[in-house]
Design an enzyme around this catalytic site. Structure first.
Site, short mmCIF file in Angstrom:
data_model
loop_
_atom_site.label_atom_id
_atom_site.label_comp_id
_atom_site.label_asym_id
_atom_site.label_seq_id
_atom_site.Cartn_x
_atom_site.Cartn_y
_atom_site.Cartn_z
N ASN A 185 -22.39 -33.08 -33.52
CA ASN A 185 -22.82 -32.34 -32.34
C ASN A 185 -22.25 -32.91 -31.04
OD1 ASN A 185 -25.00 -30.72 -30.66
ND2 ASN A 185 -25.21 -32.88 -30.08
N TYR B 200 -10.79 -28.38 -23.13
CA TYR B 200 -12.01 -28.15 -23.90
C TYR B 200 -11.79 -27.09 -24.97
CZ TYR B 200 -16.84 -26.95 -25.03
OH TYR B 200 -18.01 -26.71 -25.70
N LYS C 105 -12.10 -27.56 -29.12
CA LYS C 105 -12.99 -26.79 -29.98
C LYS C 105 -12.22 -26.02 -31.07
CE LYS C 105 -16.55 -28.56 -28.54
NZ LYS C 105 -17.38 -29.36 -29.46
N ARG D 47 -29.82 -45.01 -23.65
CA ARG D 47 -29.99 -43.65 -24.15
C ARG D 47 -30.64 -43.65 -25.54
NH1 ARG D 47 -27.37 -39.70 -21.25
NH2 ARG D 47 -27.08 -38.34 -23.06
#
Length: 263
Positions: free
Chosen positions: A81, A152, A156, A37
């Site tokens: 990010n 999730y 956050k 990657r």
């Protein structure tokens, strides 16, 4: 011009943010999970200053990533990010941790603690953080029935709390959380309704802009506008408990103070 590290920048919003920064003349270091990657990232953004490599699902590899970053010199800004989404089954990492928490929360905590303190820090949160649960008693989902969407949302909420905790503890650093919107990335899905181009704009703005509105700290931003976050994220006791939990899992404390300053 600023020197900026963008985690999770081999594709999606991270790569878009990196390209936006490079186009504006800033020095950018990309991050990828593995060497394959990393090659893809460098091909997609050939003017990047370099690529650091490490799987954020691994505490050891995250430490290695921080070491690579520090060898490149002090960054003006770090954009946290990297993340995984809510369409996930429960997976345990090599460290025995639930992987959404490990990648979305523990990794940015550890990188924040280990990378030489920059002038600005940007953490990607989500509108789903409003549904996050501030209960820290079962962060690894060992007792509850698995719910990827809730895991999730919790992660956050934790990311926003981490941003605000750093802003409170490090007054010389600009530390903010960003909701990029529900955009059509690999994580968001092709049917996502929000503006994809705007999805990377606010984090870049907070990382490098001299606009007075971007020189804030302890804020939650959506499309360059400061908004009220989930009140739980602003609770200092919750922030401290989260930092203590992350310290216990990693064996690494958040440094007490910070040099540098806005700019």
């Amino acid at each position: 011009m600023s020197e900026v590290l963008v985690t999770g920048s081999s594709d999606g919003l991270g790569l878009m943010a990196a390209k936006r920064l490079i186009a504006a003349g800033h020095g950018v270091v990309l991050h990828a999970r593995n060497e394959v990657r990393a090659r893809d990232a460098k091909a997609a953004a050939p003017k990047a200053r370099g690529v650091v490599v490490g799987d954020l699902a691994s505490i050891a590899e995250t430490r290695g990533l921080a070491e690579q970053a520090n060898r490149l010199g002090r960054f003006d800004a770090v954009i946290h990010n990297a993340g995984v989404g809510d369409r996930e089954r429960r997976i345990e990492t090599v460290d025995g941790l639930e992987h959404i928490f490990a990648i979305n929360v523990l990794a940015p905590y550890l990188l924040t603690a280990l990378i030489e303190i920059p002038k600005r820090l940007v953490y990607l949160s989500s509108g789903m953080h409003f549904g996050g649960d501030p209960d820290l008693t079962d962060m690894q989902w060992k007792r509850r029935r698995w719910n990827g969407s809730q895991a999730y949302s919790d992660s956050k909420l934790f990311d926003a709390a981490l941003a605000f905790a750093v802003a409170r503890r490090w007054p010389a650093v600009l530390s903010n959380a960003v909701d990029p919107g529900w955009v059509a990335t690999k994580m968001g899905g092709r049917g996502a309704p929000d503006n994809l181009d705007q999805g990377s704009e606010t984090q870049v703005w907070l990382a490098v802009s001299e606009d007075r509105r971007a020189m804030a700290s302890g804020g939650y931003f959506f499309h360059k506008r400061r908004q009220d976050p989930n009140p739980a994220a602003l609770d200092a006791a919750f922030q401290d408990a989260l930092l203590a939990a992350c310290e216990a899992l990693t064996g690494t404390a958040m440094p007490a103070g910070a040099g540098g300053g806005p700019g």
